[in-house]
Structure formats: structure tokens, C-alpha cells
Design a protein around this motif. Structure first.
Motif, PDB file in Angstrom:
ATOM      1  N   HIS A 136       0.851  -1.195   0.000  1.00 45.69           N
ATOM      2  CA  HIS A 136       0.000   0.000   0.000  1.00 45.69           C
ATOM      3  C   HIS A 136       0.883   1.240   0.000  1.00 45.69           C
ATOM      4  CE1 HIS A 136      -3.737  -2.224   0.729  1.00 45.69           C
ATOM      5  NE2 HIS A 136      -3.019  -2.971   1.534  1.00 45.69           N
ATOM      6  N   GLY A 137       1.665   1.446  -1.045  1.00 42.92           N
ATOM      7  CA  GLY A 137       2.503   2.636  -1.116  1.00 42.92           C
ATOM      8  C   GLY A 137       1.670   3.887  -1.293  1.00 42.92           C
ATOM      9  N   ASP A 138       2.235   5.027  -0.930  1.00 46.94           N
ATOM     10  CA  ASP A 138       1.530   6.295  -1.066  1.00 46.94           C
ATOM     11  C   ASP A 138       1.316   6.626  -2.533  1.00 46.94           C
ATOM     12  OD1 ASP A 138       1.487   6.601   1.635  1.00 46.94           O
ATOM     13  OD2 ASP A 138       3.286   7.857   1.728  1.00 46.94           O
ATOM     14  N   GLY A 139       0.226   7.317  -2.834  1.00 46.64           N
ATOM     15  CA  GLY A 139       0.006   7.859  -4.171  1.00 46.64           C
ATOM     16  C   GLY A 139      -0.731   6.950  -5.111  1.00 46.64           C
ATOM     17  N   GLN A 140      -0.716   5.644  -4.899  1.00 43.97           N
ATOM     18  CA  GLN A 140      -1.368   4.708  -5.791  1.00 43.97           C
ATOM     19  C   GLN A 140      -2.360   3.859  -4.987  1.00 43.97           C
ATOM     20  OE1 GLN A 140      -0.408   4.445  -9.142  1.00 43.97           O
ATOM     21  NE2 GLN A 140       1.275   5.880  -9.008  1.00 43.97           N
ATOM     22  N   ASP A 149       7.837  13.799 -18.973  1.00 44.67           N
ATOM     23  CA  ASP A 149       8.429  12.466 -19.033  1.00 44.67           C
ATOM     24  C   ASP A 149       7.968  11.661 -17.828  1.00 44.67           C
ATOM     25  OD1 ASP A 149      10.055  12.861 -21.378  1.00 44.67           O
ATOM     26  OD2 ASP A 149      11.331  14.152 -20.159  1.00 44.67           O
ATOM     27  N   SER A 150       7.635  10.410 -18.069  1.00 46.43           N
ATOM     28  CA  SER A 150       7.171   9.437 -17.070  1.00 46.43           C
ATOM     29  C   SER A 150       5.747   9.702 -16.592  1.00 46.43           C
ATOM     30  CB  SER A 150       8.115   9.374 -15.851  1.00 46.43           C
ATOM     31  OG  SER A 150       7.885  10.440 -14.946  1.00 46.43           O
ATOM     32  N   ALA A 151       4.986  10.533 -17.297  1.00 47.12           N
ATOM     33  CA  ALA A 151       3.626  10.854 -16.854  1.00 47.12           C
ATOM     34  C   ALA A 151       2.638   9.721 -17.110  1.00 47.12           C
ATOM     35  CB  ALA A 151       3.136  12.136 -17.539  1.00 47.12           C
ATOM     36  N   GLY A 152       3.015   8.713 -17.897  1.00 49.92           N
ATOM     37  CA  GLY A 152       2.135   7.573 -18.115  1.00 49.92           C
ATOM     38  C   GLY A 152       1.456   7.545 -19.470  1.00 49.92           C
ATOM     39  N   ILE A 187      -8.284  14.934 -30.793  1.00 51.36           N
ATOM     40  CA  ILE A 187      -8.480  14.917 -29.350  1.00 51.36           C
ATOM     41  C   ILE A 187      -7.103  15.069 -28.707  1.00 51.36           C
ATOM     42  CG2 ILE A 187      -9.381  13.624 -27.372  1.00 51.36           C
ATOM     43  CD1 ILE A 187     -11.082  12.012 -29.359  1.00 51.36           C
ATOM     44  N   LYS A 188      -6.970  16.017 -27.754  1.00 48.57           N
ATOM     45  CA  LYS A 188      -5.664  16.325 -27.169  1.00 48.57           C
ATOM     46  C   LYS A 188      -5.672  16.089 -25.657  1.00 48.57           C
ATOM     47  CE  LYS A 188      -5.517  20.608 -28.707  1.00 48.57           C
ATOM     48  NZ  LYS A 188      -5.214  21.920 -29.349  1.00 48.57           N
ATOM     49  N   TYR A 189      -4.702  15.285 -25.189  1.00 49.13           N
ATOM     50  CA  TYR A 189      -4.587  14.992 -23.766  1.00 49.13           C
ATOM     51  C   TYR A 189      -3.240  15.460 -23.218  1.00 49.13           C
ATOM     52  CZ  TYR A 189      -8.719  11.998 -24.072  1.00 49.13           C
ATOM     53  OH  TYR A 189      -9.996  11.532 -24.267  1.00 49.13           O
ATOM     54  N   TRP A 190      -3.304  16.065 -22.035  1.00 53.29           N
ATOM     55  CA  TRP A 190      -2.086  16.401 -21.282  1.00 53.29           C
ATOM     56  C   TRP A 190      -2.094  15.602 -19.989  1.00 53.29           C
ATOM     57  CZ3 TRP A 190       2.439  18.989 -21.839  1.00 53.29           C
ATOM     58  CH2 TRP A 190       3.189  19.197 -20.677  1.00 53.29           C
ATOM     59  N   PHE A 191      -1.063  14.774 -19.790  1.00 55.14           N
ATOM     60  CA  PHE A 191      -0.959  13.957 -18.582  1.00 55.14           C
ATOM     61  C   PHE A 191      -0.174  14.729 -17.533  1.00 55.14           C
ATOM     62  CE2 PHE A 191      -2.509  10.989 -21.500  1.00 55.14           C
ATOM     63  CZ  PHE A 191      -2.994   9.897 -20.800  1.00 55.14           C
ATOM     64  N   SER A 192      -0.825  14.967 -16.403  1.00 55.70           N
ATOM     65  CA  SER A 192      -0.274  15.829 -15.362  1.00 55.70           C
ATOM     66  C   SER A 192       0.146  15.006 -14.158  1.00 55.70           C
ATOM     67  CB  SER A 192      -1.327  16.869 -14.946  1.00 55.70           C
ATOM     68  OG  SER A 192      -0.837  17.675 -13.893  1.00 55.70           O
ATOM     69  N   ILE A 193       1.419  15.109 -13.774  1.00 57.60           N
ATOM     70  CA  ILE A 193       1.900  14.447 -12.560  1.00 57.60           C
ATOM     71  C   ILE A 193       2.621  15.462 -11.688  1.00 57.60           C
ATOM     72  CG2 ILE A 193       2.104  12.137 -13.547  1.00 57.60           C
ATOM     73  CD1 ILE A 193       5.135  12.630 -13.766  1.00 57.60           C
ATOM     74  N   SER A 194       2.722  15.134 -10.416  1.00 58.20           N
ATOM     75  CA  SER A 194       3.381  16.019  -9.460  1.00 58.20           C
ATOM     76  C   SER A 194       4.895  15.889  -9.564  1.00 58.20           C
ATOM     77  CB  SER A 194       2.928  15.697  -8.042  1.00 58.20           C
ATOM     78  OG  SER A 194       3.340  14.389  -7.677  1.00 58.20           O
ATOM     79  N   ASP A 195       5.575  16.875  -9.007  1.00 56.72           N
ATOM     80  CA  ASP A 195       7.029  16.873  -8.947  1.00 56.72           C
ATOM     81  C   ASP A 195       7.522  15.625  -8.221  1.00 56.72           C
ATOM     82  OD1 ASP A 195       9.696  17.449  -8.705  1.00 56.72           O
ATOM     83  OD2 ASP A 195       9.424  19.437  -7.840  1.00 56.72           O
ATOM     84  N   GLU A 196       6.881  15.309  -7.087  1.00 54.60           N
ATOM     85  CA  GLU A 196       7.313  14.172  -6.275  1.00 54.60           C
ATOM     86  C   GLU A 196       7.108  12.842  -6.998  1.00 54.60           C
ATOM     87  OE1 GLU A 196       6.420  17.689  -4.008  1.00 54.60           O
ATOM     88  OE2 GLU A 196       5.147  16.472  -5.337  1.00 54.60           O
ATOM     89  N   HIS A 246      -7.454  18.415 -22.859  1.00 52.97           N
ATOM     90  CA  HIS A 246      -8.059  17.696 -21.746  1.00 52.97           C
ATOM     91  C   HIS A 246      -6.929  17.243 -20.830  1.00 52.97           C
ATOM     92  CE1 HIS A 246     -11.789  17.618 -24.047  1.00 52.97           C
ATOM     93  NE2 HIS A 246     -11.113  17.103 -25.061  1.00 52.97           N
ATOM     94  N   VAL A 247      -6.978  17.635 -19.567  1.00 55.31           N
ATOM     95  CA  VAL A 247      -5.930  17.306 -18.601  1.00 55.31           C
ATOM     96  C   VAL A 247      -6.291  16.016 -17.868  1.00 55.31           C
ATOM     97  CG1 VAL A 247      -4.707  18.045 -16.520  1.00 55.31           C
ATOM     98  CG2 VAL A 247      -5.257  19.708 -18.326  1.00 55.31           C
ATOM     99  N   VAL A 248      -5.334  15.083 -17.821  1.00 53.18           N
ATOM    100  CA  VAL A 248      -5.518  13.795 -17.142  1.00 53.18           C
ATOM    101  C   VAL A 248      -4.648  13.786 -15.890  1.00 53.18           C
ATOM    102  CG1 VAL A 248      -5.333  11.287 -17.331  1.00 53.18           C
ATOM    103  CG2 VAL A 248      -5.881  12.658 -19.373  1.00 53.18           C
ATOM    104  N   PRO A 249      -5.230  13.897 -14.692  1.00 49.49           N
ATOM    105  CA  PRO A 249      -4.428  13.728 -13.469  1.00 49.49           C
ATOM    106  C   PRO A 249      -3.845  12.324 -13.445  1.00 49.49           C
ATOM    107  CG  PRO A 249      -6.543  14.758 -12.977  1.00 49.49           C
ATOM    108  CD  PRO A 249      -6.625  14.261 -14.396  1.00 49.49           C
ATOM    109  N   ALA A 250      -2.517  12.208 -13.351  1.00 54.26           N
ATOM    110  CA  ALA A 250      -1.876  10.918 -13.628  1.00 54.26           C
ATOM    111  C   ALA A 250      -0.946  10.427 -12.529  1.00 54.26           C
ATOM    112  CB  ALA A 250      -1.105  11.002 -14.949  1.00 54.26           C
ATOM    113  N   ASP A 251      -1.065  10.946 -11.314  1.00 53.15           N
ATOM    114  CA  ASP A 251      -0.234  10.419 -10.234  1.00 53.15           C
ATOM    115  C   ASP A 251      -0.566   8.961  -9.941  1.00 53.15           C
ATOM    116  OD1 ASP A 251       1.245  12.672  -9.920  1.00 53.15           O
ATOM    117  OD2 ASP A 251       0.516  13.181  -7.915  1.00 53.15           O
TER     118      ASP A 251
END
Length: 303
Positions: free
Chosen positions: A39-43, A86-89, A184-193, A245-250
Motif C-alpha cells: 500500500h505505497g503512497d500515491g497509488q 516524461d514518465s507521466a504515463g 483529441i488532445k490529452y495532457w498527462f499531469s503528474i506532481s514533482d514528487e 483535456h488534462v488527465v491527473p496521472a499520479d
């Protein structure tokens, strides 16, 4: 880093490793008791969520096949753009979209850096040849928006080329839309951490180390520059005909389900019935004799 944090990081790395496998194999790895699941944080990795994830992903992939059949039947032309840090999924979502589809109908365009000849062309020229014909879907794993992102941040283009891009891209996309191509345009958004964690996973995973390029390392240093570039890009290219369209991706799995579900809602597809075909009887000839395969050309049977 204390022992609890180390355990959490280990659990997250383990989950990230398992996530590389195809969904069917991942389900086999997922058959653990709840008390033994990480059960790691974030996922969200609970057994209940994972079970729901597999079930919903399968349902969405069934719908993607229906969409594919409709695209062929109707002659629809569809472009889907995947952008993000990079690495946003992006690749993970693209993989799950294409997993059950015909690669001749739904294909991925992931262009390398332009060569010396391409750098002298009209900027959009090398992307145009990958656009869909009737009955095709093209998924751009990064696109002409490289100019608004990495090229801007890394100074690979001049200020004049950068400003000309923003003047041209809305008209370019409107032209494609008038020609019958849906965008159709998607932006995958992830946090710095989260990006930092995923880069560390790549750094220690021999199956993913190739993904950690010098450009990725540079992008970590210039996080704020990429943020500013994204904000300017949205301001100039978020048009009504082809909005972002923004995709929250954490959380990778939730991002996949949310993105695919939204994607299906953007296309007015309908169910296209398929007739059940009758398999023909194989023709047998009494004088037919199959020749034995020479042993020396058969690969070693190690398994």
C-alpha cells in the motif's frame, strides 16, 4: 530515510515492476491476500480496487473494439494526441488502448528527433505523413507540440520559430478538422514528487533504464520551465475545435481508466454488428503427403 519510508518505497517499486506486465499476467501476480498487498503512497493498490480496475479495463477495451469497427465502417478519421512530462504515463495508456485493436487500423506515431533534412522542412511536414486516412486512428505519442515544450525549454528552436508555431498551430488544426479529421488532445499531469519517484524506479530497473535519457535528467532540473511552457501552450492552443483535456496521472491505473473512458465519450461511435462466419470444410486429397521438417532447422526445444 527511516525504515517505514524504505518499506513504502519498496512496495511502490514492486508495484511499478508488476505494472510492466500485460494485464492478464498482472492479474496472476495480483492473487494475494489483502494483508500481503503493498500500500505505497500515491497509488490505490488495494485488492478491491485492483479487481475493479481489471474488470473496468476489460469493459472499456470491449468498447474500444466497437469504436474501431465503427471507425472502419463510417470512414472516420481520428487523431489522438498524448502530451505530458516524461514518465507521466502516456505510454501506459496508449498500450492499453491499442492492446486489443488492429494495428493496421489503430497505429501509434512516436517520431524521433528531426534529422538534418527534416529541420529544413515546414515544421508540420513530417507529422502530416502520419495523419489518418478514412477508417484509421492515429495515436501521437508526443506530437507537433514538441515545439511548445522540449524545443522551447531546451532552446532547440529560435524565438521566431516558437512564436510562429503559436500563430500556425490553431490554423493547422482547424484545417485538419475542416478536412474531416477529429483531433483529441490529452495532457498527462503528474506532481514533482511522483515524477522523481518514477525516475528513481527507472534508474534501478534494468528493464526501464533505457527510458532514463539525458534529456529526462535535464527535464528534472527545469521543472519550472516546463510548467511555464505548458501554461503558455494551453493559452495559445486551447481552441474550441480542439481543446486540451488534462488527465491527473499520479495514480497510473486511475489515469488509464479515466482517460480511456473520456476518449470513448468524445467519439460518436455506434455498435456495428458482425456476422458469424461459417468455417469452410478443409479439402482433403488422398494423394497429399506432408513432407517431414528437417530436424536441423527446428529450433532447440528447451521448454
Amino acid at each position: 530515510m527511516n525504515s517505514e519510508q524504505m518499506r513504502e518505497n519498496f512496495d511502490r517499486i514492486r508495484e511499478d515492476y508488476i505494472d510492466q506486465f500485460d494485464e492478464e499476467l498482472e492479474m496472476e501476480f495480483g492473487e494475494y491476500d489483502e494483508e500481503n498487498r503493498p500500500h505505497g503512497d500515491g497509488q490505490d493498490n488495494s485488492a478491491e480496487f485492483r479487481k475493479a480496475y481489471f474488470k473496468e479495463l476489460y469493459r472499456l477495451q470491449v468498447e474500444l473494439v466497437k469504436l474501431q469497427d465503427w471507425v472502419v465502417e463510417s470512414g472516420h478519421k481520428l487523431v489522438v494526441i498524448f502530451e505530458g512530462r516524461d514518465s507521466a504515463g502516456k505510454g501506459g495508456v496508449i498500450k492499453r488502448i491499442t492492446q486489443r485493436l488492429n494495428p493496421r487500423i489503430c497505429r501509434v506515431a512516436a517520431l524521433p528527433a528531426p534529422n538534418s533534412r527534416e529541420r529544413t522542412q515546414w515544421y508540420f511536414q513530417r507529422y502530416v505523413e502520419h495523419l489518418p486516412a478514412a477508417g484509421e486512428i492515429v495515436l501521437f505519442d508526443r506530437s507537433w507540440y514538441n515545439r511548445a515544450g522540449v524545443e522551447r525549454v531546451m532552446n532547440f528552436c529560435s524565438e521566431e520559430e516558437y512564436q510562429e508555431f503559436f500563430r500556425s498551430v490553431p490554423e493547422f488544426e482547424k484545417m485538419l478538422i475542416r478536412s474531416g479529421i477529429q483531433i483529441i488532445k490529452y495532457w498527462f499531469s503528474i506532481s514533482d514528487e511522483e515524477q522523481a519517484f518514477r525516475f528513481e524506479c527507472r534508474n534501478h530497473d534494468p528493464l526501464k533504464q533505457w527510458k532514463l535519457s539525458p534529456m529526462d535528467l535535464e527535464s528534472r532540473k527545469r521543472w519550472e520551465d516546463y510548467t511555464k511552457a505548458k501554461e503558455v501552450m494551453f493559452k495559445h492552443t486551447h481552441i474550441s475545435q480542439a481543446p486540451w483535456h488534462v488527465v491527473p496521472a499520479d495514480d497510473k491505473k486511475k489515469a488509464r481508466l479515466n482517460c480511456i473512458s473520456h476518449f470513448l465519450e468524445q467519439v460518436p461511435y455506434q455498435f456495428v454488428g458482425r456476422k458469424i462466419v461459417e468455417l469452410p470444410e478443409r479439402i482433403h486429397h488422398e494423394d497429399y503427403k506432408r513432407e517431414p521438417v528437417p530436424e536441423e532447422i527446428v529450433i532447440p526445444q528447451r521448454f
